[in-house]
Design a protein around this motif. Structure first.
Motif, PDB file in Angstrom:
ATOM      1  N   LEU A  80     -15.508   8.431  18.942  1.00  0.00           N
ATOM      2  CA  LEU A  80     -14.101   8.823  18.849  1.00  0.00           C
ATOM      3  C   LEU A  80     -13.958  10.078  17.998  1.00  0.00           C
ATOM      4  CD1 LEU A  80     -11.083   8.458  19.298  1.00  0.00           C
ATOM      5  CD2 LEU A  80     -11.062   6.798  17.411  1.00  0.00           C
ATOM      6  N   SER A  81     -14.670  10.120  16.891  1.00  0.00           N
ATOM      7  CA  SER A  81     -14.619  11.292  16.016  1.00  0.00           C
ATOM      8  C   SER A  81     -15.049  12.555  16.757  1.00  0.00           C
ATOM      9  CB  SER A  81     -15.520  11.063  14.796  1.00  0.00           C
ATOM     10  OG  SER A  81     -15.560  12.207  13.975  1.00  0.00           O
ATOM     11  N   GLU A  89     -20.350   2.859   8.469  1.00  0.00           N
ATOM     12  CA  GLU A  89     -20.835   3.059   9.837  1.00  0.00           C
ATOM     13  C   GLU A  89     -19.728   2.882  10.875  1.00  0.00           C
ATOM     14  OE1 GLU A  89     -23.729   4.149  10.861  1.00  0.00           O
ATOM     15  OE2 GLU A  89     -24.479   4.310   8.797  1.00  0.00           O
ATOM     16  N   SER A  90     -18.771   2.011  10.605  1.00  0.00           N
ATOM     17  CA  SER A  90     -17.799   1.640  11.643  1.00  0.00           C
ATOM     18  C   SER A  90     -16.389   2.143  11.384  1.00  0.00           C
ATOM     19  CB  SER A  90     -17.753   0.119  11.792  1.00  0.00           C
ATOM     20  OG  SER A  90     -17.306  -0.493  10.581  1.00  0.00           O
ATOM     21  N   GLY A  91     -16.149   2.768  10.234  1.00  0.00           N
ATOM     22  CA  GLY A  91     -14.797   3.206   9.892  1.00  0.00           C
ATOM     23  C   GLY A  91     -14.564   4.669  10.193  1.00  0.00           C
ATOM     24  N   LEU A  92     -13.334   5.001  10.540  1.00  0.00           N
ATOM     25  CA  LEU A  92     -12.955   6.383  10.817  1.00  0.00           C
ATOM     26  C   LEU A  92     -11.536   6.615  10.319  1.00  0.00           C
ATOM     27  CD1 LEU A  92     -13.976   9.005  12.245  1.00  0.00           C
ATOM     28  CD2 LEU A  92     -12.613   8.264  14.217  1.00  0.00           C
ATOM     29  N   ASP A 150       0.833  -1.200   0.000  1.00  0.00           N
ATOM     30  CA  ASP A 150       0.000   0.000   0.000  1.00  0.00           C
ATOM     31  C   ASP A 150       0.873   1.257   0.000  1.00  0.00           C
ATOM     32  OD1 ASP A 150      -1.761  -2.036   0.456  1.00  0.00           O
ATOM     33  OD2 ASP A 150      -2.715  -1.126   2.205  1.00  0.00           O
ATOM     34  N   ASN A 151       0.264   2.399  -0.388  1.00  0.00           N
ATOM     35  CA  ASN A 151       0.986   3.663  -0.252  1.00  0.00           C
ATOM     36  C   ASN A 151       0.627   4.392   1.043  1.00  0.00           C
ATOM     37  OD1 ASN A 151      -1.509   4.863  -0.682  1.00  0.00           O
ATOM     38  ND2 ASN A 151      -0.953   5.874  -2.591  1.00  0.00           N
ATOM     39  N   CYS A 152      -0.285   3.801   1.843  1.00  0.00           N
ATOM     40  CA  CYS A 152      -0.677   4.369   3.136  1.00  0.00           C
ATOM     41  C   CYS A 152      -1.167   5.800   2.988  1.00  0.00           C
ATOM     42  CB  CYS A 152       0.483   4.302   4.136  1.00  0.00           C
ATOM     43  SG  CYS A 152       1.063   2.628   4.463  1.00  0.00           S
ATOM     44  N   TRP A 153      -1.907   6.064   1.904  1.00  0.00           N
ATOM     45  CA  TRP A 153      -2.413   7.427   1.688  1.00  0.00           C
ATOM     46  C   TRP A 153      -3.156   7.931   2.922  1.00  0.00           C
ATOM     47  CZ3 TRP A 153      -7.749   8.776  -0.395  1.00  0.00           C
ATOM     48  CH2 TRP A 153      -7.911  10.170  -0.435  1.00  0.00           C
ATOM     49  N   LEU A 154      -4.159   7.200   3.364  1.00  0.00           N
ATOM     50  CA  LEU A 154      -4.891   7.537   4.578  1.00  0.00           C
ATOM     51  C   LEU A 154      -4.967   6.297   5.465  1.00  0.00           C
ATOM     52  CD1 LEU A 154      -7.896   9.608   3.133  1.00  0.00           C
ATOM     53  CD2 LEU A 154      -5.805  10.489   4.203  1.00  0.00           C
ATOM     54  N   THR A 155      -4.835   6.516   6.765  1.00  0.00           N
ATOM     55  CA  THR A 155      -4.980   5.422   7.715  1.00  0.00           C
ATOM     56  C   THR A 155      -6.328   5.555   8.416  1.00  0.00           C
ATOM     57  OG1 THR A 155      -2.613   5.145   8.083  1.00  0.00           O
ATOM     58  CG2 THR A 155      -4.086   4.384   9.826  1.00  0.00           C
ATOM     59  N   SER A 156      -7.082   4.478   8.383  1.00  0.00           N
ATOM     60  CA  SER A 156      -8.398   4.442   9.011  1.00  0.00           C
ATOM     61  C   SER A 156      -8.450   3.288   9.996  1.00  0.00           C
ATOM     62  CB  SER A 156      -9.495   4.251   7.957  1.00  0.00           C
ATOM     63  OG  SER A 156      -9.414   5.239   6.955  1.00  0.00           O
ATOM     64  N   VAL A 157      -9.352   3.403  10.959  1.00  0.00           N
ATOM     65  CA  VAL A 157      -9.615   2.299  11.877  1.00  0.00           C
ATOM     66  C   VAL A 157     -11.062   1.851  11.690  1.00  0.00           C
ATOM     67  CG1 VAL A 157      -7.905   2.909  13.604  1.00  0.00           C
ATOM     68  CG2 VAL A 157     -10.194   3.912  13.748  1.00  0.00           C
TER      69      VAL A 157
END
Length: 373
Positions: A301-302, A341-344, A280-287
């Motif tokens: 959390l947001s 719904e569950s990703g940030l 991956d290029n790790c453009w954005l990291t999400s949880v």
């Protein structure tokens, strides 16, 4: 979230282009940027354009996509993917994703192709999307497309610098598209690039992108064109950014590792797509947060981070849930709905300083501590 990472090198490149007198669109830096990108990706042709959206639009037109056609695409994407299909006059058909990656599910794609073949529908292209810098399963998708005789136009807008099976994204598909928007891994402020090995496609895109002007001294037009070419000044910025691309990706990977360590012992939380992210290029990291296990939600959390001025955002809202696209056909299984719904998504830009990263981490730690007490 992902602010532009620019400095003295970019300033020097732009000043040199400015002082050269090549201010109007096109010029030596456009030519050089196209050459640099073609060499980096391993394609025969690269065409610099005003946006990734413009590149998607022209790729479709160059492949003959138009009214009455269907284009099968990912539902888990930004609106530009679907918008470009509509610009061409075709209809988007949305395919749901694999829950682990958010990328197009090849099994659902196969089912859709079989069903549409039976109905006699014309599928003119398949447009998978590399979500957040992780490549789709091109090997399987290209086999399915090849069996059906359908071109693949890869929306690699988010994945420059990533790879799949050792090959760079942008080298997969009949054609591929990158974006250099201000929030991408590298930027030209606004801009995009079409990558292809097909000389006829590259020539058609160049022609359409310059108002479809005929090769005469006067202005002669036999069909509708577009003002879609990248300016020479922005191409100079792109050349500077491209020379720094690997270092910027490495910084984003370091940021991802910070988050991976932070959440490693937190039940119900995982780094989105992080189980296998070496290419991956790790453009954005999400949880992704399983609320029943974690005891808190991604939304909570947001909100907590927002209270201390730390920007976050949900994963993409699927296209089949967007009001403007709700009438279009789709094959969905709920995976993208659950990820929405569950990703940030957390701050991930390579321009983040260590003290900024520490502030984000400390804010998350305070939230986690409060939830455990």
């Amino acid at each position: 979230m992902s602010s532009p990472d620019v400095g003295a090198l970019e300033e020097r490149y732009i000043l040199e282009a400015l002082r050269s007198g090549w201010i109007a669109p096109l010029g030596p830096d456009v030519d050089g940027f196209e050459t640099d990108m073609a060499e980096r990706i391993g394609r025969k042709h690269a065409v610099a354009l005003s946006s990734g959206t413009a590149a998607l639009h022209l790729a479709l037109l160059a492949r003959g996509v138009g009214p009455g056609d269907l284009v099968l695409t990912s539902t888990m994407t930004f609106a530009a993917t679907a918008n470009a299909i509509v610009y061409s006059g075709a209809e988007p058909y949305f395919i749901d994703c694999l829950p682990e990656t958010g990328n197009m599910d090849p099994a659902l794609l196969s089912e859709s192709l079989q069903e549409l073949e039976q109905t006699g529908a014309r599928v003119a292209a398949i447009m998978p999307v590399d979500l957040l810098g992780k490549a789709v399963d091109y090997r399987t998708i290209q086999v399915l497309a090849g069996e059906a005789g359908i071109p693949v136009i890869a929306d690699a807008a988010e994945s420059l610098g990533a790879s799949y099976m050792g090959r760079p994204t942008g080298s997969w598909g009949d054609d591929a598209v990158f974006s250099f928007n201000g929030n991408k891994v590298m930027t030209t402020s606004g801009g995009g690039m079409l990558m292809t090995d097909d000389e006829a496609v590259a020539s058609k895109v160049r022609y359409l992108a310059t108002q479809a002007r005929q090769p005469t001294l006067h202005y002669e037009h036999t069909e509708i064109g577009f003002n879609y070419r990248l300016s020479n000044l922005l191409a100079a910025l792109g050349r500077a950014q491209l020379s720094r691309l690997d270092d910027m990706i490495e910084r984003r990977r370091q940021i991802r590792e910070h988050y991976r360590e932070l959440f490693a012992a937190v039940p119900g939380v995982e780094i989105f797509g992080g189980a296998n992210d070496a290419e991956d290029n790790c453009w954005l990291t999400s949880v992704v947060v399983n609320e029943s296990e974690a005891g808190w939600s991604a939304k909570q959390l947001s909100e907590a981070l927002g209270d201390v001025n730390v920007e976050t955002r949900p994963l993409w809202k699927p296209m089949h849930l967007q009001p403007v696209f709700q009438q279009h056909r789709r094959r969905v299984n709920g995976s993208s709905d659950r990820l929405f719904e569950s990703g940030l998504t957390l701050p991930s830009g390579s321009a983040m300083k260590e003290q900024e990263m520490s502030r984000v981490v400390q804010a998350i730690e305070r939230f986690l501590t409060a939830r455990m007490n």
